[in-house]
Design an enzyme around this catalytic site. Structure first.
Site, short mmCIF file in Angstrom:
data_model
loop_
_atom_site.label_atom_id
_atom_site.label_comp_id
_atom_site.label_asym_id
_atom_site.label_seq_id
_atom_site.Cartn_x
_atom_site.Cartn_y
_atom_site.Cartn_z
N HIS A 123 0.17 -1.05 0.05
CA HIS A 123 0.06 0.30 -0.25
C HIS A 123 1.18 1.16 -0.21
CE1 HIS A 123 -2.90 3.06 2.24
NE2 HIS A 123 -3.55 2.04 1.13
N ASP A 200 2.96 -4.01 7.75
CA ASP A 200 1.76 -2.87 8.11
C ASP A 200 0.64 -3.94 8.02
OD1 ASP A 200 -0.52 -2.30 7.00
OD2 ASP A 200 0.84 -1.36 4.77
N GLN A 203 -3.94 -4.35 7.27
CA GLN A 203 -5.29 -5.69 6.72
C GLN A 203 -4.59 -7.20 7.18
OE1 GLN A 203 -7.72 -5.64 4.98
NE2 GLN A 203 -6.90 -3.51 4.03
N LYS A 226 -10.89 -0.37 10.52
CA LYS A 226 -10.62 -1.43 10.32
C LYS A 226 -10.51 -2.55 11.01
CE LYS A 226 -7.08 0.05 6.87
NZ LYS A 226 -7.78 0.27 5.52
N CYS A 366 -4.62 2.37 -3.88
CA CYS A 366 -3.32 2.91 -2.60
C CYS A 366 -2.43 1.73 -3.30
CB CYS A 366 -3.87 3.33 -0.90
SG CYS A 366 -4.58 4.38 -0.94
#
Ligand code: PMP
Length: 413
Positions: A123, A200, A203, A226, A366
């Protein structure tokens, strides 16, 4: 379905509303999840009865607000398997967590000719901060090769690791393809090469069990919004020794121990990285989201999403003219389905689905470098969460039949 998602769905007031005169079918949780009533209540209760600035007030309301804020820190530490709550820093979102590391850690540990390892599937949030760091420090970006089905190519990982590698910044799960990466393996191999590892987890933590001690990563970044929590709250987990070795990111109130006329001494963790008044209401309400996720069980959520993914892929595959992206091995994927409908632009797909009350995402998500690599401008993307069921997939399929109808001159039949 292995999960009682219908009962869960009832907790989400927005999922009982209409969009464009049709019942809302929300398939964009990879961008931001919806919020259950209990989180909305916690947020408004905070402002109704508990609102005060933390750490500073010499009165009960402020002590209590501070207590609630720190309680969430203990909750997220437990959720992530971090032994010490002080190693979980509150930020605004994943993006800020990564920027914090790229600045505070990067500026002191990355120099001329050093290498930063990322991938083309990252991303922008896990790319641009590293590009900025590389520009500032004269360092170089290297990219982990990808397999054709959108995973890191572990057989070729050593090609990009070198004695100059300072940091490896990888995603836990792709927001475009849903690929779940073996971040434990990446971490072990990056460590063997002497590199630091940032994951990261935007998700990751919302869909997959995470244990930072087991993964052994040095940093793990995530966003509350999220995972059923409010917007404006992120977390950066970091190993204590590394966080302590870093200079502060932002300067201001709360992050100092003492300030004299010309200098300051930073506060111990976690305050050192939490300058200024944070999103107190958001952090307080986030604890309720974490409680709820734990109650449902993140393993159960993952299993439910896998069932939904399989159903969605089976159904979409049957529609002529649809190209699906991502691995055919659904075991290695989370509940994200990227697709295109023949020559129809993904934004047009999104617009027609919107008219049917179906919210999906369209565009480059993104991830422009990855779209370029695939030779496409973007995809339509449906993503699922704990409140989605097969009927949402059925609605999507009906919506896509309408897209094919509207664009019948350019779509295969
Ligand atoms: N990384 C990934 C993989 C993401 O999916 C996202 C959000 N789409 C981000 C980073 C950035 O998250 P945020 O906008 O909450 O900072």
């Amino acid at each position: 379905m292995s999960l009682d998602y219908r009962t869960i769905k009832e907790e989400f007031p927005i999922l009982r509303t209409q969009m464009n005169g049709k019942p809302l079918v929300f398939l964009d949780s990879a961008a931001s999840s919806q919020k259950p009533q209990r989180v909305i209540d916690a947020f408004s209760d905070y402002y109704r009865c508990r609102n005060a600035n933390i750490h500073r007030g010499a009165y009960r309301l402020s002590y209590e607000a501070t207590d609630l804020y720190d309680q969430t820190r203990r909750r997220i530490a437990r959720f992530l398997g971090a032994a010490e709550p002080e190693t979980c820093i509150f930020t605004r979102n994943t993006t800020e967590s990564i920027n914090l590391v790229a600045s505070a850690w990067g500026d002191t540990n990355v120099g001329e000719g050093d290498e930063i390892v990322v991938s083309e599937l990252e991303h922008h949030s896990n790319l641009v901060p590293w590009m900025m760091l590389a520009q500032r420090r004269g360092a170089k970006l290297r990219h982990i090769p990808l397999t054709d089905d959108g995973h890191y190519d572990y057989d070729r990982l050593d090609e990009v690791l070198s004695p100059r590698t300072r940091i490896v910044a990888v995603q836990h799960m792709s927001n475009v393809l849903g690929s779940i990466h073996d971040i434990k393996q990446v971490t072990a191999r990056a460590h063997a090469a002497g590199a630091t590892v940032l994951v990261d987890g935007a998700q990751g933590a919302c869909h997959l069990p995470v244990n930072v001690a087991d993964i052994d990563c040095d940093f793990y970044a995530l966003s509350a919004h999220k995972m059923l929590g409010p917007t404006g709250v992120g977390v950066l987990y970091g190993k204590r020794k590394i966080l302590e070795s870093m200079p502060p990111f932002l300067g201001g109130g709360d992050m100092i121990l003492t300030v004299s006329r010309d200098s300051f001494e930073p506060a111990p963790l976690p305050a050192k990285f939490e300058a200024g008044t944070p999103n107190i209401a958001g952090v307080v309400a986030y604890a309720i989201a974490l409680d709820y996720l734990e109650k449902i069980g993140i393993e159960n959520i993952h299993a439910h999403e896998k069932e939904l993914l399989r159903y969605a892929v089976d159904e979409l595959e049957r529609i002529p003219g649809i190209t699906l992206y991502g691995s055919r091995n659904l075991e290695s994927r989370g509940a994200v389905v990227s697709f295109n409908v023949d020559a129809v632009h993904s934004h047009d797909v999104g617009t027609i689905l919107d008219e049917e009350g179906i919210a999906i995402r369209a565009g480059h998500h993104c991830c422009e470098p990855f779209m370029r690599k695939c030779g496409i401008s973007g995809t339509a993307r449906a993503s699922f969460y704990v409140y989605n069921g097969p009927e949402d997939v059925d609605a999507l399929v009906r919506g896509l039949q309408r897209v094919r109808e509207v664009f019948k001159s350019v779509v295969a039949h």
